[in-house]
Write a protein that holds these residues in place. Sequence first.
Motif, PDB file in Angstrom:
ATOM      1  N   LYS A   6       0.852  -1.176   0.000  1.00  0.00           N
ATOM      2  CA  LYS A   6       0.000   0.000   0.000  1.00  0.00           C
ATOM      3  C   LYS A   6       0.892   1.231   0.000  1.00  0.00           C
ATOM      4  O   LYS A   6       2.006   1.212   0.521  1.00  0.00           O
ATOM      5  N   MET A   7       0.386   2.314  -0.568  1.00  0.00           N
ATOM      6  CA  MET A   7       1.163   3.543  -0.618  1.00  0.00           C
ATOM      7  C   MET A   7       1.487   4.049   0.785  1.00  0.00           C
ATOM      8  O   MET A   7       2.551   4.608   1.014  1.00  0.00           O
ATOM      9  N   GLN A   8       0.577   3.828   1.715  1.00  0.00           N
ATOM     10  CA  GLN A   8       0.816   4.267   3.091  1.00  0.00           C
ATOM     11  C   GLN A   8       2.070   3.616   3.669  1.00  0.00           C
ATOM     12  O   GLN A   8       2.810   4.239   4.424  1.00  0.00           O
ATOM     13  N   TYR A  11       5.017   5.540   2.329  1.00  0.00           N
ATOM     14  CA  TYR A  11       5.135   6.831   3.012  1.00  0.00           C
ATOM     15  C   TYR A  11       5.749   6.652   4.397  1.00  0.00           C
ATOM     16  O   TYR A  11       6.593   7.436   4.817  1.00  0.00           O
ATOM     17  N   THR A  17       4.388  12.110   4.938  1.00  0.00           N
ATOM     18  CA  THR A  17       2.944  11.915   4.918  1.00  0.00           C
ATOM     19  C   THR A  17       2.436  12.096   3.495  1.00  0.00           C
ATOM     20  O   THR A  17       3.150  12.579   2.612  1.00  0.00           O
ATOM     21  N   ARG A  18       1.175  11.735   3.285  1.00  0.00           N
ATOM     22  CA  ARG A  18       0.561  11.937   1.975  1.00  0.00           C
ATOM     23  C   ARG A  18       0.510  13.423   1.634  1.00  0.00           C
ATOM     24  O   ARG A  18       0.709  13.821   0.490  1.00  0.00           O
ATOM     25  N   GLN A  19       0.223  14.245   2.643  1.00  0.00           N
ATOM     26  CA  GLN A  19       0.151  15.679   2.424  1.00  0.00           C
ATOM     27  C   GLN A  19       1.508  16.239   2.005  1.00  0.00           C
ATOM     28  O   GLN A  19       1.589  17.074   1.103  1.00  0.00           O
ATOM     29  N   MET A  21       3.862  14.657   0.443  1.00  0.00           N
ATOM     30  CA  MET A  21       4.122  14.205  -0.919  1.00  0.00           C
ATOM     31  C   MET A  21       3.346  15.052  -1.916  1.00  0.00           C
ATOM     32  O   MET A  21       3.871  15.447  -2.956  1.00  0.00           O
ATOM     33  N   TRP A  22       2.096  15.345  -1.616  1.00  0.00           N
ATOM     34  CA  TRP A  22       1.255  16.163  -2.482  1.00  0.00           C
ATOM     35  C   TRP A  22       1.851  17.565  -2.631  1.00  0.00           C
ATOM     36  O   TRP A  22       1.954  18.099  -3.742  1.00  0.00           O
TER      37      TRP A  22
END
Length: 66
Positions: A6-8, A11, A17-19, A21-22
């Motif tokens: 999973k991408m999580q 990370y 975190t996903r944020q 990366m965004w």
Amino acid sequence: MTHFYKMQEFYSIAGITRQAMWKYQQRQQQMEEISDQVLNIMSEIRSRHKRMGCRSMYYTTRGAVS
């Protein structure tokens, strides 16, 4: 083709975190757009003024890119 992770998990391994990366992707995209603008402006100036140096081009175009 599928993957088993999973991408999580990626990370957490990377320690971000996903944020984060965004935001990183958004900054990269913005910098790429600015770089393209600068290259277009500089090549246009270079085609008209073949002997103009980099310092002169810098001072001429300082406010042109936004």
